[in-house]
Scaffold this motif. Structure first.
Motif, short mmCIF file in Angstrom:
data_model
loop_
_atom_site.label_atom_id
_atom_site.label_comp_id
_atom_site.label_asym_id
_atom_site.label_seq_id
_atom_site.Cartn_x
_atom_site.Cartn_y
_atom_site.Cartn_z
N TYR A 76 -2.14 11.32 -3.27
CA TYR A 76 -2.78 10.00 -3.39
C TYR A 76 -2.61 9.46 -4.81
O TYR A 76 -2.75 10.19 -5.80
N VAL A 92 12.33 4.72 -1.37
CA VAL A 92 11.27 4.46 -0.40
C VAL A 92 11.89 3.95 0.90
O VAL A 92 12.69 3.01 0.89
N THR A 93 11.53 4.58 2.00
CA THR A 93 12.07 4.18 3.29
C THR A 93 11.11 3.31 4.08
O THR A 93 11.53 2.52 4.93
N SER A 94 9.80 3.45 3.81
CA SER A 94 8.85 2.60 4.52
C SER A 94 7.54 2.50 3.75
O SER A 94 7.16 3.43 3.03
N GLY A 147 0.55 3.70 3.33
CA GLY A 147 1.32 4.91 3.52
C GLY A 147 2.75 4.66 3.06
O GLY A 147 3.38 3.69 3.48
N VAL A 148 3.24 5.49 2.17
CA VAL A 148 4.59 5.33 1.59
C VAL A 148 5.42 6.57 1.92
O VAL A 148 5.03 7.69 1.57
N ALA A 149 6.56 6.37 2.57
CA ALA A 149 7.46 7.48 2.91
C ALA A 149 8.76 7.32 2.13
O ALA A 149 9.21 6.19 1.88
N THR A 150 9.37 8.43 1.75
CA THR A 150 10.60 8.39 0.96
C THR A 150 11.71 9.20 1.62
O THR A 150 11.47 10.00 2.52
N ARG A 189 9.03 13.03 1.54
CA ARG A 189 7.65 13.06 1.08
C ARG A 189 6.88 11.86 1.61
O ARG A 189 7.45 10.80 1.85
N SER A 190 5.57 12.04 1.73
CA SER A 190 4.67 10.95 2.12
C SER A 190 3.56 10.83 1.09
O SER A 190 3.06 11.84 0.59
N TYR A 191 3.23 9.59 0.76
CA TYR A 191 2.19 9.32 -0.23
C TYR A 191 1.18 8.35 0.34
O TYR A 191 1.49 7.58 1.26
N THR A 192 0.01 8.36 -0.24
CA THR A 192 -1.01 7.36 0.06
C THR A 192 -1.36 6.65 -1.23
O THR A 192 -1.50 7.30 -2.28
#
Length: 404
Positions: free
Chosen positions: A2, A135-137, A146-149, A153-156
């Protein structure tokens, strides 16, 4: 994982946003950069010297150097303008010097000076930086993103800032589009003109300053130095008019006629008349009678006016003089293309201006989504204005996120 703020894009605007937020709040900040290199445009700007800003300290006057975004930037420049940029870097030990044309560079003449300051400031403020992670989405959830790469990896994040640069990169506009934003189409903004004309042959590197440039059949005009290149015309006078006419010239498929007045501040007819009296026996081709026109260009314009090299000033017929004056003040050139994409540092296009709150740089459509730099439909003429846009919009975004 996060974070209070995830910045997408490791360029000037992204770093300035991240630093501003972290320094003023202590919030957790992460920069995600898809390439392996940070601050690449900073590195190559100004021939490796980095044109940090322009010595224009009145906000309204400064805003006039932005063909797109002029009105939107007046308010932001009142709150953080060129003087604030000079002061910001000065506090960190960087002295900016002003050149004759108003461009401002670090006194070291090295872009590495600016890169080091930004990297050091980010590290000192606790900003985390991940390179080679695109970043893919980005998905807006109820109270976070929600951030995906592409690194798996996934981030909030409580807030996301898009600072991906010009929309020719497609990264920022695709992400903004998926989040519901309208996008002005990407169009090259600063480019040189391809001109194949015998008057320019053998004159590579020659520059005339100032010169007036007009796009025939339009209201587009500019004044500034014009540089003759290996394939046409460039220099600030050309780049400025290419910026103001970016979309109009694209519609013409970069095929149009221009007129160049090589002597905008001189009455050449008066000079010619004086030469016919004072230097009657001297051959016209011996030397240029105008300080701003080099001899090689002078000889080329004489040839275009069909005046033999051996002609003396006394032998210059009125009709020949009129043709010469036409070449000096109204040289028409056919433009058949623009510079290649790799030379274009700036594009117009990006997130629509009316969808952004320019007091904060926050999206009007998606709470917590911010924008800074060229991903917005803002672009400046050459001379440090595009970096000033990055510093200004980055400061406002970072400040607002810090204050939340």
């Amino acid at each position: 994982m996060y974070f209070d703020l995830i910045v997408i894009g490791g360029g000037a605007a992204g770093f300035f946003s991240a630093i501003t937020c972290a320094e003023n709040s202590g919030k957790s900040v992460l920069i995600l950069e898809k390439s392996s290199q940070l601050l690449q445009k900073v590195k190559i700007s100004g021939g490796g010297r980095c044109n940090v800003t322009h010595a224009c300290f009145e906000p309204r006057e400064l805003s006039r150097s932005y063909p797109r975004g002029e009105k939107s930037l007046i308010g932001p420049f009142h709150r953080f303008g060129a003087a604030d940029t000079v002061e910001w870097f000065g506090r960190r030990g960087v002295v900016l010097k002003t050149e004759a044309d108003g461009r401002m560079f670090p006194d070291t003449d090295s872009s590495q000076t600016i890169i080091d300051v930004l990297l050091d400031a980010a590290e000192a403020a606790g900003v985390r930086v991940h390179t080679s992670e695109g970043v893919t989405s980005v998905v807006r959830n109820e109270d976070a993103f929600g951030v995906a790469t592409d690194a798996g990896r996934s981030y909030t994040a409580a807030n996301v800032l898009l600072a991906t640069g010009g929309t020719r990169n497609h990264a920022g506009d695709e992400l903004a589009g998926r989040l519901g934003h309208a996008l002005a189409p990407a169009t090259p903004s600063l480019f040189t003109f391809k001109v194949d004309d015998p008057r320019l042959e053998g004159l590579l590197g020659l520059s005339v300053s100032p010169a007036d440039v007009i796009i025939r059949g339009s209201r587009l005009r500019s004044r500034g130095p014009v540089l003759i290149t290996h394939w046409g015309l460039s220099g600030p006078g050309i780049l400025k008019i290419s910026a103001h006419g970016a979309r109009d010239l694209a519609e013409l498929d970069y095929r149009f006629d221009i007129s160049v007045n090589w002597l905008p501040d001189t009455d050449p007819a008066e000079v010619v008349a004086e030469k016919r009296l004072d230097d009657a026996k001297r051959q016209i081709s011996t030397r240029s009678p105008f300080d701003t026109i080099p001899k090689r260009l002078w000889v080329s314009l004489l040839a275009a006016a069909e005046i033999p090299d051996a002609t003396t000033w006394a032998q210059l017929a009125k009709k020949d003089a009129n043709r010469l004056l036409g070449q000096l003040t109204d040289s028409t050139f056919a433009v058949t293309g623009k510079s290649t994409n790799k030379d274009e540092f700036v594009t117009c296009g990006g997130v629509a201006l009316d969808e952004i709150d320019f007091r904060t740089m926050e999206s009007k459509l998606v709470p917590g989504l911010y924008f800074a730099g060229e991903v917005i439909d803002v672009d400046g003429i050459t001379g440090g204005f595009n970096f000033q846009n990055a510093w200004t919009t980055g400061f406002h975004a970072g400040s607002d996120i810090a204050a939340r």
